[in-house]
Design a protein around this motif. Structure first.
Motif, PDB file in Angstrom:
ATOM      1  N   LEU A   9     -36.751   9.252  10.960  1.00  0.00           N
ATOM      2  CA  LEU A   9     -36.374   8.128  10.088  1.00  0.00           C
ATOM      3  C   LEU A   9     -35.408   8.599   9.011  1.00  0.00           C
ATOM      4  O   LEU A   9     -35.628   9.633   8.384  1.00  0.00           O
ATOM      5  CB  LEU A   9     -37.646   7.570   9.428  1.00  0.00           C
ATOM      6  CG  LEU A   9     -37.465   6.536   8.320  1.00  0.00           C
ATOM      7  CD1 LEU A   9     -36.930   5.225   8.884  1.00  0.00           C
ATOM      8  CD2 LEU A   9     -38.782   6.313   7.592  1.00  0.00           C
ATOM      9  N   LYS A  10     -34.368   7.828   8.810  1.00  0.00           N
ATOM     10  CA  LYS A  10     -33.486   8.075   7.653  1.00  0.00           C
ATOM     11  C   LYS A  10     -33.973   7.151   6.550  1.00  0.00           C
ATOM     12  O   LYS A  10     -33.977   5.931   6.719  1.00  0.00           O
ATOM     13  CB  LYS A  10     -32.029   7.746   8.008  1.00  0.00           C
ATOM     14  CG  LYS A  10     -31.404   8.689   9.020  1.00  0.00           C
ATOM     15  CD  LYS A  10     -29.880   8.493   9.044  1.00  0.00           C
ATOM     16  CE  LYS A  10     -29.266   9.278  10.173  1.00  0.00           C
ATOM     17  NZ  LYS A  10     -29.455   8.567  11.499  1.00  0.00           N
ATOM     18  N   PHE A  11     -34.418   7.718   5.461  1.00  0.00           N
ATOM     19  CA  PHE A  11     -34.990   6.904   4.384  1.00  0.00           C
ATOM     20  C   PHE A  11     -34.587   7.499   3.055  1.00  0.00           C
ATOM     21  O   PHE A  11     -34.804   8.691   2.806  1.00  0.00           O
ATOM     22  CB  PHE A  11     -36.522   6.871   4.516  1.00  0.00           C
ATOM     23  CG  PHE A  11     -37.195   5.885   3.603  1.00  0.00           C
ATOM     24  CD1 PHE A  11     -37.472   4.592   4.037  1.00  0.00           C
ATOM     25  CD2 PHE A  11     -37.557   6.253   2.310  1.00  0.00           C
ATOM     26  CE1 PHE A  11     -38.095   3.678   3.193  1.00  0.00           C
ATOM     27  CE2 PHE A  11     -38.179   5.344   1.456  1.00  0.00           C
ATOM     28  CZ  PHE A  11     -38.448   4.052   1.901  1.00  0.00           C
ATOM     29  N   GLU A  12     -34.010   6.669   2.227  1.00  0.00           N
ATOM     30  CA  GLU A  12     -33.563   7.154   0.934  1.00  0.00           C
ATOM     31  C   GLU A  12     -34.694   6.988  -0.080  1.00  0.00           C
ATOM     32  O   GLU A  12     -35.101   5.856  -0.370  1.00  0.00           O
ATOM     33  CB  GLU A  12     -32.334   6.322   0.502  1.00  0.00           C
ATOM     34  CG  GLU A  12     -31.501   6.964  -0.563  1.00  0.00           C
ATOM     35  CD  GLU A  12     -30.408   6.018  -1.082  1.00  0.00           C
ATOM     36  OE1 GLU A  12     -29.821   6.318  -2.127  1.00  0.00           O
ATOM     37  OE2 GLU A  12     -30.179   4.967  -0.442  1.00  0.00           O
ATOM     38  N   HIS A  13     -35.223   8.091  -0.603  1.00  0.00           N
ATOM     39  CA  HIS A  13     -36.291   7.995  -1.606  1.00  0.00           C
ATOM     40  C   HIS A  13     -35.678   7.874  -2.989  1.00  0.00           C
ATOM     41  O   HIS A  13     -34.961   8.768  -3.432  1.00  0.00           O
ATOM     42  CB  HIS A  13     -37.204   9.232  -1.525  1.00  0.00           C
ATOM     43  CG  HIS A  13     -38.090   9.189  -0.315  1.00  0.00           C
ATOM     44  ND1 HIS A  13     -39.312   8.557  -0.318  1.00  0.00           N
ATOM     45  CD2 HIS A  13     -37.899   9.659   0.931  1.00  0.00           C
ATOM     46  CE1 HIS A  13     -39.853   8.659   0.892  1.00  0.00           C
ATOM     47  NE2 HIS A  13     -39.010   9.320   1.668  1.00  0.00           N
ATOM     48  N   LEU A  14     -35.978   6.769  -3.655  1.00  0.00           N
ATOM     49  CA  LEU A  14     -35.394   6.511  -4.972  1.00  0.00           C
ATOM     50  C   LEU A  14     -36.410   6.835  -6.054  1.00  0.00           C
ATOM     51  O   LEU A  14     -37.617   6.876  -5.792  1.00  0.00           O
ATOM     52  CB  LEU A  14     -34.988   5.040  -5.056  1.00  0.00           C
ATOM     53  CG  LEU A  14     -34.020   4.567  -3.968  1.00  0.00           C
ATOM     54  CD1 LEU A  14     -33.867   3.050  -4.010  1.00  0.00           C
ATOM     55  CD2 LEU A  14     -32.665   5.249  -4.103  1.00  0.00           C
ATOM     56  N   THR A  15     -35.910   6.999  -7.261  1.00  0.00           N
ATOM     57  CA  THR A  15     -36.830   7.225  -8.373  1.00  0.00           C
ATOM     58  C   THR A  15     -37.524   5.907  -8.707  1.00  0.00           C
ATOM     59  O   THR A  15     -37.026   4.824  -8.362  1.00  0.00           O
ATOM     60  CB  THR A  15     -36.073   7.682  -9.636  1.00  0.00           C
ATOM     61  OG1 THR A  15     -35.170   6.641 -10.006  1.00  0.00           O
ATOM     62  CG2 THR A  15     -35.309   8.975  -9.397  1.00  0.00           C
ATOM     63  N   GLU A  16     -38.653   6.012  -9.413  1.00  0.00           N
ATOM     64  CA  GLU A  16     -39.376   4.798  -9.793  1.00  0.00           C
ATOM     65  C   GLU A  16     -38.499   3.890 -10.640  1.00  0.00           C
ATOM     66  O   GLU A  16     -38.537   2.665 -10.513  1.00  0.00           O
ATOM     67  CB  GLU A  16     -40.636   5.192 -10.567  1.00  0.00           C
ATOM     68  CG  GLU A  16     -41.839   4.455 -10.061  1.00  0.00           C
ATOM     69  CD  GLU A  16     -43.101   4.829 -10.779  1.00  0.00           C
ATOM     70  OE1 GLU A  16     -43.251   4.414 -11.939  1.00  0.00           O
ATOM     71  OE2 GLU A  16     -43.928   5.543 -10.166  1.00  0.00           O
TER      72      GLU A  16
END
Ligand code: IYR
Length: 222
Positions: A9-16
């Protein structure tokens, strides 16, 4: 073991903080959407409609069957035929098919059987629901959760058109069978919704209505 190939999976983890900012920004944009019933004839480039339809086609669907087909109509002759057929159905609806309770519920919207927007707006997008899909070999496959899937795709489409800068209207003449006939769709497809899009008329007005607060539409159990 799944027999289909899988890929990471390509998934961009963003900050809260980013999550908060983006969720609010999206809400603030979507909440400005209004159903518009008066359109200017100003043209909208086909590319904008194509991109919005690509977005609709990205919607999730039962078993990924993608049980939808979109017919984007800008042809004036076809728009005229759709308007005439829709107005005929709507006349029957407003004059005797609708219950008094239904007509009462529609009063604040000020709708009636006259549908000039079907000719004024540059694009009509007829959405069809496919009960079955045919593969390359011509084999018929049953589709699943078709109404849910097509409903989600319509939501994606409305959001895409709105954020692109266009006004929209979901029109559901009932019955809608004439759409399949005018647009020459196969009998395995059922007309699901007609989405009108374009720019609002200069003097367009919208009814004063409100949306329910979060407290009324959602319950949290934490
Ligand atoms: N299809 C009719 C009636 C109508 C029904 C509902 I529910 C609406 O939210 C709006 C209209 C028409 O288009 O006039």
């Amino acid at each position: 073991m799944a027999d289909a190939p899988f890929t990471p999976l390509k998934f961009e983890h963003l900050t809260e903080e980013e999550l908060r900012r983006r969720s609010l920004a999206f809400f603030e944009q979507m909440v400005t959407r209004r159903t518009v019933r008066e359109y200017s004839s100003k043209p909208v480039p086909r590319e904008v409609i194509e991109n919005a339809l690509r977005t609709a086609g990205a919607a999730p669907s039962g078993a990924n069957m993608q049980p939808w087909h979109f017919v984007a109509v800008s042809n004036p002759e076809l728009k005229k035929r759709i308007r005439e057929a829709a107005e005929q159905e709507e006349k029957a609806f407003y004059e005797h098919r609708a219950s008094d309770e239904w007509l009462e519920a529609l009063k604040p919207l000020g709708t009636d059987a006259s549908k000039p927007f079907l000719e004024d707006a540059p694009w009509l997008i007829a959405v069809f629901l496919k009960k079955f899909t045919f593969d390359e070999a011509g084999k018929r496959h049953k589709n699943y959760y078709t109404a849910e899937s097509v409903g989600i795709a319509c939501g994606f489409l409305l959001a895409a058109l709105h954020q692109a800068g266009l006004a929209t209207l979901t029109h559901t003449p009932s019955p809608m069978k004439f759409l399949g006939e005018v647009l020459e769709r196969p009998a395995t497809e059922r007309a699901y919704m007609l989405i009108v899009t374009g720019f609002p008329a200069e003097d367009a007005t919208v009814p004063v209505i409100t949306k329910e607060s979060l407290e009324r539409i959602a319950t949290f159990k934490t």
